[in-house]
Design an enzyme around this catalytic site. Structure first.
Site, PDB file in Angstrom:
ATOM      1  N   CYS A 187     -36.606 -39.424  19.085  1.00 37.79           N
ATOM      2  CA  CYS A 187     -36.439 -40.412  18.030  1.00 37.79           C
ATOM      3  C   CYS A 187     -34.965 -40.591  17.674  1.00 37.79           C
ATOM      4  CB  CYS A 187     -37.225 -40.002  16.787  1.00 37.79           C
ATOM      5  SG  CYS A 187     -39.015 -40.054  17.014  1.00 37.79           S
ATOM      6  N   HIS A 242     -35.592 -42.873  11.919  1.00 27.38           N
ATOM      7  CA  HIS A 242     -35.976 -42.201  10.672  1.00 27.38           C
ATOM      8  C   HIS A 242     -34.819 -41.407  10.094  1.00 27.38           C
ATOM      9  CE1 HIS A 242     -36.200 -38.195  12.595  1.00 27.38           C
ATOM     10  NE2 HIS A 242     -36.792 -38.794  13.620  1.00 27.38           N
TER      11      HIS A 242
END
Length: 214
Positions: free
Chosen positions: A183, A167
């Site tokens: 992440c 992301h």
């Protein structure tokens, strides 16, 4: 559009800057984050803040490089140790992006696929994140101040959401660092570029030291 906190601080400092003849360096000193941004890229429903790439280590700037790995073209390969993401291309090349990865003990490794994609996605903490920090907000709408940034690729194994994402980020200084909750972070303009290149179903291999699993 710059992140709201940057705009408000810059606007608040503008009259003082005029009175005291302060230049951009002094204004940036009021809000150090503002020095990272040089403009915006049109997007919907928000413009993407563009980072001053001269502040990024050249290793982590988006570029096309030679690639000798065995993966098929179209595969995403994330090297945790190098803090680099490769999108494998034809003819022994790859598009390479700098990334930020999970801090020690939090990085996920393995083989997954892009189960879905999100534009300016909403964010919510995982149960583990809440257990470590009970004061975290339980949700946040998508936007320039959202931790997921402009785009997200959701990693699945079969029909199961791994809860790990590739992301964007509103913390560009974290690219090349090991500080996330697991992440893979990218500059917003880079994750938009990657998002536009890969479909749902793309294979994602996250590895360290050449291995896909510990």
């Amino acid at each position: 559009m710059l992140p709201r906190r940057h705009v408000l601080l810059l606007l608040a400092g503008a009259p003082l800057a005029a009175c005291n003849a302060r230049g951009p360096a002094q204004v940036a000193a009021v809000d150090p984050d503002a020095a990272w941004y040089v403009g915006t890229m049109p997007d919907q429903p928000y413009d993407v803040p563009l980072v001053d790439r001269s502040r990024i280590d050249p290793k982590y700037r988006r570029q096309v490089v030679a690639y000798a790995g065995p993966e098929k073209p179209g595969t995403i390969v994330v090297d945790i140790d190098e803090r680099l993401l490769y999108l494998v291309q034809e003819n022994g090349e790859a598009v390479r992006y700098g990334v930020g990865v999970g801090r020690q003990g939090f990085s996920w490794k393995g083989v997954a696929s892009v189960g879905r994609k999100g534009v300016w996605p909403d964010w919510g903490p995982t149960a583990t994140m809440v257990s470590l920090n009970p004061d975290l907000p339980r949700s946040r709408k998508g936007g320039v101040d959202n931790p997921l940034g402009a785009r997200a690729l959701y990693l699945y194994q079969g029909s199961r959401d791994t809860l790990f994402r590739i992301h964007g980020t509103n913390e560009p200084w974290s690219i090349g660092e090991q500080m996330s909750s697991g992440c893979v972070r990218m500059l917003n303009e880079d994750v938009v570029d990657l998002y536009n290149r890969v479909p749902v179903g793309t294979t994602v291999m996250v590895k360290r030291h050449g291995r896909y699993r510990t």
